[in-house]
Design a protein around this motif. Structure first.
Motif: not given
Length: 917
Positions: A317-325
């Protein structure tokens, strides 16, 4: 059907040894009699074995036969092990079911669908044995049955392997959803069976993750066939078939949109197809990302997110804001230290997380990411902006400013985002190419009253990119107020950005200072000094800065009439465009260079550079809103000078479709001048004047000078000599073109001496263009003709022809007047080599070759001339053509003027000679 009609192995089984008849073969309470599948039960609990788990599922009604995958699966079951692996909803089970129903397997198919409760060895092997017995009814009962859920005896596996080894034909064991039985003991037993059951066992494993088997060894030995998630992706044709099963009217556009959005994910396509059918607006559904996101959200949340441990759900959920993680970025956003392990597991499990090749980065499938983002907004409102802000700073520290900028603006942290944009010199790329659309989009929501130098500079750059010069000046003024306040120390990057924007804004605005172009030169020098102050050679990574500085200077020099200086500066700007990151400024510089060259008569070079400008735009797929019309306007101007009005009109129309044709002062003036000159070719002097607009009181810069000359020509065509002279006295310009036009007007008024003095003055100017040079000599020839001295006229005429021939410059001869034809005819036989004029002829696409110095007749004038050739009177022509007598007389006068004749007979004879009749 292969699953029911195949002749199962009911004979040929070996005799079971005494060892094999161990205690497991005995009956226990609840155990079903051997061979009666309907009564099968777990030995220790008596619970019935579920028939649905050991039956091949029914073929879905909307199944798409995917022959390429069926063939691969059929090929795979010729070997011992086939692995079908992919994320949830990838179509793994559907593929195996299709294969079982639609093809001819090499033997009976024993099917087992696993659940999470089947992880215990006893449970797992009880179901495996049941699946075998349903596929092979004569399987010896002496194999036995597990008597405990937690373990099985080795002998049971030995007996099972032995029985399968001696089958007269292969048997295919399909274990669906192996991820639900990942226990070590289960995998160990399965490996044993695979190794010892011989070639008759064909094992098909279906799951989201790889089983605990030595796949590397099977792969090396060529005993493993793999069908992975990428293979299961629906092709556009397969997606079209699937979608049209739900709605036959589905268009190709809808198919393409949904296939792209779901990336060929089978479940996503099916869910979208179902939702689309209910929507009543299939195309609208396909265009809406939110609609498709909503259609698949429940599936992804239930099948992918909710099955994950709490730590994994938090990370997703928290990294869903990123295009790439990146694992470290994920740690920064979650406050954990195990992101790398979690991401690696998600990648292995194919949970819609994919690795980025040769990096530590991962990416989410876009649709999955959108669902996660929506879930985050719903579950933790207000958290996303804070995460964006945290990501922006991590990415900035990691040297990824472009990505940091996106997250800073998403967080609404305008001051930080603008500061990053300025500090990383990103404003130049906004105006030159790569970020031409991205930066304005990112900062479109930034409030106008955002304080600080950097926000004002970024806002000014965005307005300049949108051709809002006034808005850009306002923001630059605001930036200067902040700079002068000294409240915040500024880096050299801010100074460079300000100097560059100031120069570019000035290059399109009103001229300032007593010396034309001096202010722009000072600004360009200032920008150069600022460039040198940026440390570490960082400006070398931004060639667009130098290109923009030179382009801005060149535009200012062109506007000031310093054409030679402008040509050099545009040439330097073109050379500074070292890579594709400068394609916008390269396109504009080539176009303006071409326009400058057409103005000085370098028509061949102008044509070459105009074509280059258009080529750059086409190669980069430049949108119309970002294209300059300078290239087309240059082609229009040079076509006109080469006496090709039709081509000139075509390019002028193309140029007028560009935005800078309406707000760039040079472009506005040049297009107006060309429209006026084209009107004059049709004899419409009033329309020619109208095309030039209101004379007003503009500063006598070069555009104003060009307009004044064109206005003088228009009124002179009407015979108003004094108005022609007055039109040239509206300002303080003294360019040679202005002087030549003034000489022309005085000559037309009969003031020969004054005209001669003006021509001498213009001829001494070092700023004379080729067009000026030719016109001066033609006017001198005209003066000699007025003095009835044709021989004296030959020398300047020959000079004009010599000068104009290399560039095929014809228009000055066309506009010279009727006297020129007479002079050339009288020159025949005297100096034919120098006065050779064959190149002056032009060939119309649908007409004969016509001397350039004969103005083309209009269609109505040709009709009148044809009537004259038929010996009709003026009244008869009027009746014939349904015109008034006065109109016919007007056309006749125009024909006489254009053909340089004074009688009907002469007009007819010349018309025949020129193939006008």
């Amino acid at each position: 059907m292969p699953t029911s009609g195949f002749p199962a192995g009911t004979e040929g089984f070996p005799a079971v040894t005494e060892e094999g008849k161990g205690s497991h073969a005995g009956h226990t309470p609840g155990r079903r009699p051997v061979g009666t599948a309907t009564e099968a039960a777990l030995a220790w609990s008596g619970d019935p074995l579920l028939t649905s788990k050991v039956s091949v599922p029914v073929l879905p009604g909307t199944c798409v036969p995917r022959q390429r995958l069926l063939d691969r699966l059929s090929g795979g079951v010729n070997g011992p092990l086939t692995l079908v692996s992919g994320p949830a909803g990838a179509g793994k089970t559907t593929l195996a079911v299709s294969w079982a129903h639609l093809t001819t397997p090499p033997g009976p198919v024993a099917w087992l669908t696993l659940d999470t409760d089947d992880n215990a060895p006893g449970v797992f092997w009880s179901y495996v044995l049941e699946a075998f017995r349903r596929a092979l009814p004569s399987l010896p009962a002496t194999i036995g049955t597990p008597t405990s859920p937690d373990s099985i005896g080795r002998s049971l596996l030995v007996r099972l392997a032995s029985a399968v080894e001696h089958l007269p034909h292969p048997v295919v064991l399909v274990l669906d959803d192996m991820a639900k039985a990942p226990g070590r003991e289960v995998s160990k037993g399965l490996g044993f069976l695979l190794e010892h059951a011989g070639p008759q066992l064909r094992l098909v494993l279906i799951g989201r993750v790889d089983p605990r088997l030595p796949l590397h060894r099977y792969r090396a030995e060529g005993r493993l066939t793999e069908i992975r998630g990428a293979d299961l992706t629906f092709t556009p044709d397969e997606a079209a078939t699937l979608l049209r099963q739900h709605d036959p009217a589905t268009t190709d556009s809808t198919v393409g949109t949904l296939t792209s959005r779901t990336e060929g994910w089978a479940a996503g396509l099916r869910l979208c197809a179902l939702a689309m059918r209910k929507s009543g607006d299939p195309d609208g559904f396909a265009r809406s990302f939110a609609a498709s996101e909503h259609a698949v959200a429940d599936y992804l949340l239930a099948e992918v997110l909710e099955v994950q441990p709490a730590a994994t759900r938090k990370l997703l959920l928290r990294t869903s804001i990123l295009d790439q993680v990146h694992p470290e970025l994920a740690n920064a956003l979650t406050g954990r230290q195990d992101a790398e392990e979690i991401l690696a597991r998600l990648v292995r499990e194919g949970a819609f997380v994919e690795p980025v090749a040769d990096t530590r980065w991962c990416r989410f499938r876009p649709l999955f990411a959108k669902v996660l983002q929506a879930h985050l907004r719903s579950r933790r409102p207000g958290l996303a902006p804070r995460l964006h802000g945290r990501a922006a700073r991590w990415l900035a520290d990691a040297g990824r400013p472009a990505e940091a900028l996106g997250h800073a603006t998403a967080a609404g942290d305008w001051s930080y985002g603008a500061a990053e944009a300025v500090r990383n010199l990103m404003v130049g790329s906004l105006l030159a190419g790569p970020d031409e659309d991205r930066l304005p989009a990112l900062f479109s929501r930034m409030p106008d009253d955002t304080p600080g130098v950097e926000p004002a500079l970024v806002a000014g750059a965005c307005r300049l990119a949108g051709r809002d010069l006034e808005g850009c000046r306002e923001r630059l003024t605001a930036a200067e107020r902040f700079m002068n306040s000294g409240s915040t120390p500024l880096g050299p990057e801010a100074g460079l950005t300000h100097a560059l924007l100031k120069l570019l804004c000035e290059s399109y605005g009103p001229e300032s200072g007593a010396t034309p172009g001096a202010a722009a030169e000072a600004m360009a020098r200032n920008a150069g000094h600022m460039t040198a102050r940026v440390a570490g050679g960082r400006t070398e990574e931004h060639p667009e800065l130098t290109a923009l500085r030179l382009h801005g200077l060149a535009c200012a020099l062109l506007r000031s009439g310093r054409l030679d200086d402008a040509r050099r500066a545009f040439t330097d700007a073109v050379e500074a465009c070292a890579d594709d990151a400068t394609h916008l400024v390269l396109h504009a510089s080539f176009g303006k260079l071409a326009l400058t060259e057409s103005a000085v008569g370098a028509l061949t070079a102008a044509e070459d550079h105009a074509v280059r400008s258009l080529t750059v735009a086409d190669r980069h797929g430049m949108p119309p809103a970002r294209r300059s019309g300078a290239g087309h306007l240059a082609l229009a101007a040079l076509s006109f000078e080469r006496d090709d009005p039709r081509t000139a009109r075509h390019h002028l129309e193309r140029a007028m479709a560009s935005p800078d044709a309406h707000d760039d002062p040079v472009m506005v003036a040049e297009s107006a001048v060309l429209r006026s000159r084209l009107e004059l070719t049709q004899g419409r002097w009033e329309a020619a004047l109208t095309a030039l607009g209101d004379p007003g009181q503009p500063p006598m810069t070069w555009p104003a000078e060009r307009l004044a000359v064109a206005r003088s020509h228009a009124v002179l065509a009407h015979g108003d000599h004094e108005a022609a002279v007055a039109a040239l006295h509206g300002g303080d310009g003294d360019g040679p073109a202005l002087t030549v036009a003034l000489a022309h007007a005085h000559l037309a008024a009969g003031r020969i001496d004054r005209a001669r003095r003006l021509l001498a003055h213009a001829d001494r100017s070092h700023r004379s263009s080729l067009v000026d040079h030719v016109r001066i000599r033609l006017l001198r020839a005209r003066i000699a003709m007025l003095g009835d001295d044709p021989r004296a006229a030959h020398a300047p005429l020959a000079q004009a022809l010599d000068a104009a021939r290399p560039e095929q410059l014809r228009r000055p001869f066309t506009e010279a007047g009727p006297w020129l034809r007479h002079l050339l005819e009288r020159a025949d036989g005297e100096d034919t080599s120098r006065l050779s004029r064959s190149w002056l002829s032009t060939r119309c696409p649908d007409g004969p070759r016509t001397p350039a110095f004969v103005e083309p007749l209009s269609g109505r004038e040709r009709e009148v001339l044809a009537c004259v050739a038929r010996m009709l009177s003026t009244n008869e022509i009027a009746d014939e053509l349904h015109l008034s007598v006065n109109t016919v007389k007007t056309h006749l006068r125009s024909v006489y003027r254009k053909l340089c004749v004074s009688r009907r007979r002469e007009a007819v004879e010349l018309g025949k000679e020129l193939h006008l009749l």
